[in-house]
Motif scaffolding. Structure first.
Motif, mmCIF file in Angstrom:
data_model
loop_
_atom_site.group_PDB
_atom_site.id
_atom_site.type_symbol
_atom_site.label_atom_id
_atom_site.label_comp_id
_atom_site.label_asym_id
_atom_site.label_seq_id
_atom_site.Cartn_x
_atom_site.Cartn_y
_atom_site.Cartn_z
ATOM 1 N N GLY A 1 0.818 -1.209 0.000
ATOM 2 C CA GLY A 1 0.000 0.000 0.000
ATOM 3 C C GLY A 1 0.853 1.261 0.000
ATOM 4 O O GLY A 1 1.982 1.271 -0.502
ATOM 5 N N PRO A 2 0.335 2.342 0.595
ATOM 6 C CA PRO A 2 1.071 3.613 0.626
ATOM 7 C C PRO A 2 2.403 3.472 1.356
ATOM 8 O O PRO A 2 2.571 2.584 2.201
ATOM 9 C CB PRO A 2 0.114 4.552 1.388
ATOM 10 C CG PRO A 2 -1.227 3.924 1.241
ATOM 11 C CD PRO A 2 -1.007 2.449 1.193
ATOM 12 N N PRO A 3 3.377 4.322 1.044
ATOM 13 C CA PRO A 3 4.685 4.242 1.691
ATOM 14 C C PRO A 3 4.577 4.408 3.213
ATOM 15 O O PRO A 3 3.757 5.178 3.717
ATOM 16 C CB PRO A 3 5.479 5.400 1.068
ATOM 17 C CG PRO A 3 4.780 5.688 -0.221
ATOM 18 C CD PRO A 3 3.338 5.377 0.006
ATOM 19 N N VAL A 4 5.407 3.664 3.927
ATOM 20 C CA VAL A 4 5.471 3.805 5.377
ATOM 21 C C VAL A 4 6.064 5.168 5.708
ATOM 22 O O VAL A 4 7.107 5.542 5.168
ATOM 23 C CB VAL A 4 6.333 2.680 5.989
ATOM 24 C CG1 VAL A 4 6.459 2.859 7.502
ATOM 25 C CG2 VAL A 4 5.736 1.317 5.665
ATOM 26 N N PRO A 5 5.424 5.962 6.563
ATOM 27 C CA PRO A 5 5.951 7.305 6.870
ATOM 28 C C PRO A 5 7.362 7.245 7.455
ATOM 29 O O PRO A 5 7.726 6.293 8.149
ATOM 30 C CB PRO A 5 4.941 7.847 7.896
ATOM 31 C CG PRO A 5 3.702 7.031 7.695
ATOM 32 C CD PRO A 5 4.158 5.678 7.261
#
Length: 484
Positions: free
Chosen positions: A406-410
């Motif tokens: 999914g979205p990049p890990v912060p």
């Protein structure tokens, strides 16, 4: 007058007082109990007080209602979310009862009641047809989803009530379109059969959650009493409502719309009020996401969640059931990027001996894991005789891979130093292939993080002794797991 027994005194006198219907528990000294009736007589056993007789106490009706409708030992004998859930559940049941009464009138009209041209034989055949369709639907739905109703009790509980409302609408539409009326009634019967299976099964699962003192039967029985009382109130209100709708066809749609809207709202609030401690896939996915990406619990320094140290990635903060449950999706199948096959057979995981050897090299001692992003699934094969916590660890490992797609890990996430390189490696995987290298790296990382996640889940209040992860029954056996 009623006696109140004082525990710890003479057994015969205390037993006699209890037999007269006195409430157990120590009574304050003095001429009158605080907020109660004055003491009429004290009964002594030697130098000890065994019972105290008082006048009629205030609140007797409240205690009678509590004994009839609430489990013994309430509120300590049930979960903390019991009362809130039951209140919303009672409201939705009342609205459903009233809407059902209106729909029943439409069903009778659709089958020919009041129509001199209607055939009794035709109406009987229609009932038989609907009963047959209902039987087939009930069996088919149980075969299709029976094993998953425990695992997604919230979702199917709400889905059942949505289908119940759909069935009521179909029944009310039937008399207005006579050619399609039989089809509408048949579909409504099928939907109500699904409601009966899903609603009954999920209710049993929720009773197990609510019963805190091995009092499942008592909680279920009192739930039946509450439902009977609500249906009785609904019957009285229906007797008042139906005459008001006669001769006012324009009022019926507004009344039904209000009832159905309130019914759905009460169901959503009832399901949202639950704080289930068992781990199913949606709750484990949310807990893992908060642990990997950081969240409210991590930002508060673990005031509500539980934290454990994680080598190579900072502190691992795990949210509590109270933090995760309100975020759980309320319809089945939502918020998933990959299909998870947990406890899958070998032929589903690999297609050749070479792939099996790769899976052994990239897996763990107790399970192998295969990710096929282009096909949209991740599969886990469990070793026979693995420890009891293996399914939770394996499912969390698979959900970690789903999360990394999914979205990049912060950058500021607690586990960012360990997860961001793995996420980049997964995204470089050529389409249509299995990222064996990334799987091996994830297994090495999960060997450190997995046990700590399990400890954090237990410390945060999750029940890790049992799970609701929709585990299939396939098990694999191989000669010797290869070291990573």
């Amino acid at each position: 007058m009623s006696p109140a027994a004082v525990p710890g005194k003479g057994s015969e006198a205390a037993g006699a007082a209890g037999g007269l219907g006195g409430d157990p528990g120590q009574v304050p000294a003095g001429p009158a109990a605080a907020g109660g009736s004055p003491t009429l007589c004290r009964e002594l056993w030697g130098s000890h007080e065994a019972a105290r007789y008082r006048g009629e106490e205030r609140g007797r009706l409240r205690r009678v209602v509590q004994r009839v409708l609430l489990p013994q030992g309430f509120p300590e004998s049930v979960s903390s979310d019991y009362l809130g859930y039951q209140l919303w559940d009672a409201l939705q049941a009342l609205c459903s009862s009233l809407a059902g009464a209106v729909a029943a009138r439409s069903v009778l009209q659709a089958v020919g009641v009041g129509d001199t041209n209607a055939s009794v034989t035709g109406a009987a055949l229609g009932w038989l047809l609907r009963d047959g369709v209902g039987m087939v639907t009930r069996i088919s739905f149980t075969w299709w989803q029976g094993s998953r109703l425990d695992c997604e009790a919230k979702q199917w509980r709400l889905a059942a009530d949505v289908m119940n409302d759909v069935a009521l609408v179909l029944e009310m539409l039937a008399p207005h379109w006579p050619p399609a009326g039989p089809a509408f009634l048949t579909l409504a019967t099928a939907a109500k059969c699904v409601v009966g299976v899903a609603g009954g099964a999920t209710r049993a699962s929720l009773v197990v959650h609510q019963a805190q003192r091995d009092n499942v039967a008592d909680v279920a029985a009192k739930d039946g009493s509450q439902e009977t009382l609500v249906n009785g109130v609904g019957l009285i209100l229906a007797l008042l409502l139906l005459p008001l709708l006669d001769g006012r066809p324009w009022v019926t749609p507004w009344a039904v719309s209000l009832l159905l809207a309130t019914h759905l709202l009460a169901n959503v609030r009832a399901v949202r009020s639950l704080r289930l401690r068992s781990l199913n896939r949606p709750r484990l996915r949310l807990a893992l996401r908060r642990a990997c990406r950081g969240g409210a619990s991590a930002g508060r320094g673990g005031a509500n969640g539980a934290g454990v140290s994680a080598k190579g990635g900072g502190a691992l903060w795990v949210p509590t059931p109270a933090e995760v449950n309100p975020e759980e999706p309320l319809l089945p199948g939502f918020s998933t990027r990959l299909t998870l096959h947990l406890g899958a057979p070998l032929h589903r995981l690999v297609q050749s001996e070479a792939e099996f050897k790769k899976a052994l090299e990239c897996g763990t001692e107790n399970y192998i894991i295969v990710l096929r992003p282009s096909e949209g699934w991740v599969g886990v094969g469990l070793r026979g005789g693995a420890p009891p916590d293996t399914p939770i660890l394996a499912a969390a490992h698979a959900l970690l891979l789903e999360e990394l797609l999914g979205p990049p890990v912060p950058q500021g996430a607690p586990l960012a130093p360990a997860l961001r390189p793995l996420q980049a490696r997964l995204r470089r995987c050529p389409p249509g292939s299995v990222p064996w290298g990334a799987l091996a790296e994830s297994s090495r990382l999960w060997g450190q993080l997995g046990p700590r996640l399990l400890q954090g889940l237990a410390a945060a209040g999750w029940d890790t002794r049992r799970h609701l992860l929709a585990l299939d029954q396939w098990q694999l056996e191989w000669d010797k797991p290869r070291p990573l």
